[in-house]
Design a protein around this motif. Structure first.
Motif, mmCIF file in Angstrom:
data_model
loop_
_atom_site.group_PDB
_atom_site.id
_atom_site.type_symbol
_atom_site.label_atom_id
_atom_site.label_comp_id
_atom_site.label_asym_id
_atom_site.label_seq_id
_atom_site.Cartn_x
_atom_site.Cartn_y
_atom_site.Cartn_z
ATOM 1 N N SER A 53 0.720 -0.974 0.173
ATOM 2 C CA SER A 53 0.129 -0.272 0.371
ATOM 3 C C SER A 53 1.166 1.402 -0.123
ATOM 4 O O SER A 53 1.610 1.286 0.280
ATOM 5 C CB SER A 53 -0.693 -0.155 1.305
ATOM 6 N N SER A 54 -0.114 2.007 -0.330
ATOM 7 C CA SER A 54 0.917 3.444 -0.736
ATOM 8 C C SER A 54 2.105 3.843 0.801
ATOM 9 O O SER A 54 2.698 4.603 1.773
ATOM 10 C CB SER A 54 0.821 4.948 -1.101
ATOM 11 N N GLU A 55 0.963 3.807 2.610
ATOM 12 C CA GLU A 55 1.638 4.125 3.818
ATOM 13 C C GLU A 55 2.675 3.442 3.757
ATOM 14 O O GLU A 55 3.274 4.193 4.483
ATOM 15 C CB GLU A 55 0.258 3.951 4.515
ATOM 16 N N HIS A 56 2.512 2.025 3.628
ATOM 17 C CA HIS A 56 3.768 1.337 3.814
ATOM 18 C C HIS A 56 4.851 1.070 2.868
ATOM 19 O O HIS A 56 6.289 1.615 3.656
ATOM 20 C CB HIS A 56 3.788 -0.255 3.646
ATOM 21 N N ARG A 57 5.067 2.265 1.462
ATOM 22 C CA ARG A 57 5.565 2.051 0.489
ATOM 23 C C ARG A 57 6.681 3.770 0.904
ATOM 24 O O ARG A 57 7.722 4.086 1.339
ATOM 25 C CB ARG A 57 5.119 2.764 -1.312
ATOM 26 N N GLU A 58 5.836 4.733 1.396
ATOM 27 C CA GLU A 58 6.064 6.010 2.038
ATOM 28 C C GLU A 58 7.055 5.726 3.299
ATOM 29 O O GLU A 58 7.792 6.931 4.115
ATOM 30 C CB GLU A 58 5.280 6.861 2.263
ATOM 31 N N VAL A 59 6.958 4.715 3.960
ATOM 32 C CA VAL A 59 7.756 4.371 5.117
ATOM 33 C C VAL A 59 9.344 3.742 4.887
ATOM 34 O O VAL A 59 9.745 4.285 5.487
ATOM 35 C CB VAL A 59 6.543 3.512 6.290
ATOM 36 N N LEU A 77 6.397 12.711 7.449
ATOM 37 C CA LEU A 77 5.040 12.267 7.059
ATOM 38 C C LEU A 77 3.373 12.657 8.578
ATOM 39 O O LEU A 77 2.386 12.791 7.920
ATOM 40 C CB LEU A 77 4.869 10.865 7.295
ATOM 41 N N VAL A 79 3.036 11.401 10.827
ATOM 42 C CA VAL A 79 1.771 10.862 12.104
ATOM 43 C C VAL A 79 2.987 9.698 13.255
ATOM 44 O O VAL A 79 4.029 10.487 12.783
ATOM 45 C CB VAL A 79 1.919 8.955 10.727
ATOM 46 N N THR A 83 3.050 5.121 14.486
ATOM 47 C CA THR A 83 2.549 3.978 13.628
ATOM 48 C C THR A 83 3.237 3.496 12.473
ATOM 49 O O THR A 83 3.344 2.879 11.382
ATOM 50 C CB THR A 83 1.658 5.334 12.716
ATOM 51 N N VAL A 84 4.632 4.566 12.497
ATOM 52 C CA VAL A 84 5.959 4.561 11.346
ATOM 53 C C VAL A 84 5.881 3.017 11.876
ATOM 54 O O VAL A 84 7.029 2.428 10.256
ATOM 55 C CB VAL A 84 7.274 5.414 11.547
ATOM 56 N N ARG A 87 4.045 0.526 9.947
ATOM 57 C CA ARG A 87 3.687 0.351 8.977
ATOM 58 C C ARG A 87 5.267 -0.583 8.505
ATOM 59 O O ARG A 87 5.407 -1.124 7.588
ATOM 60 C CB ARG A 87 3.458 1.701 8.650
#
Length: 98
Positions: A53-59, A77, A79, A83-84, A87
Motif C-alpha cells: 500500500s502507499s502508506e507502507h511504501r512511503e515509510v 509524514l 504521523v 505508526t511508522v 507500518r
C-alpha cells in the motif's frame, strides 16, 4: 532498497538452514553483487514494492533509502512514530511473505 532485498535473501537462507533444507553454496560474496544481480534485484524489489500500500511504501523509502530514524520519518509524514514502526513492520512482513 537493495539492502532490504539482500536482508530478505539472507533471512531466507538462514531460515532454510535452521529447517535443515538444502541450501545451494554461494560462490561469490553476496555483500557485493555484480551489476546483473543489482539490476535483477532492483526489478524484483520494484515489483514487490508495487504490491504494498502507499502508506507502507512511503515509510520504507525514508527509512531504508535515506537512513532516517523512525522519529524523523514520522515528522516528515506527520504521523506518530509508533505508526511508522507499525507500518514498517507490516510492510516487511508482506515483503518477506512474497
Amino acid at each position: 532498497m537493495l539492502k532490504v532485498t539482500r536482508n530478505l535473501v539472507v533471512d531466507r537462507v538462514r531460515s532454510a538452514a535452521t529447517r535443515y533444507e538444502t541450501v545451494t553454496k554461494v560462490t561469490h560474496d553476496v555483500t557485493q553483487p555484480d551489476s546483473t544481480e543489482t539490476v535483477l534485484a532492483s526489478l524484483e524489489f520494484t515489483r514487490l514494492l508495487g504490491s504494498l500500500s502507499s502508506e507502507h511504501r512511503e515509510v520504507l523509502a525514508p527509512t531504508y533509502l535515506y537512513g532516517r530514524t523512525d522519529q524523523e520519518t514520522a515528522e516528515i509524514l506527520g504521523v506518530p512514530a509508533g505508526t511508522v514502526r507499525s507500518r514498517k513492520h507490516y510492510a516487511l512482513v508482506k515483503l518477506r511473505a512474497q
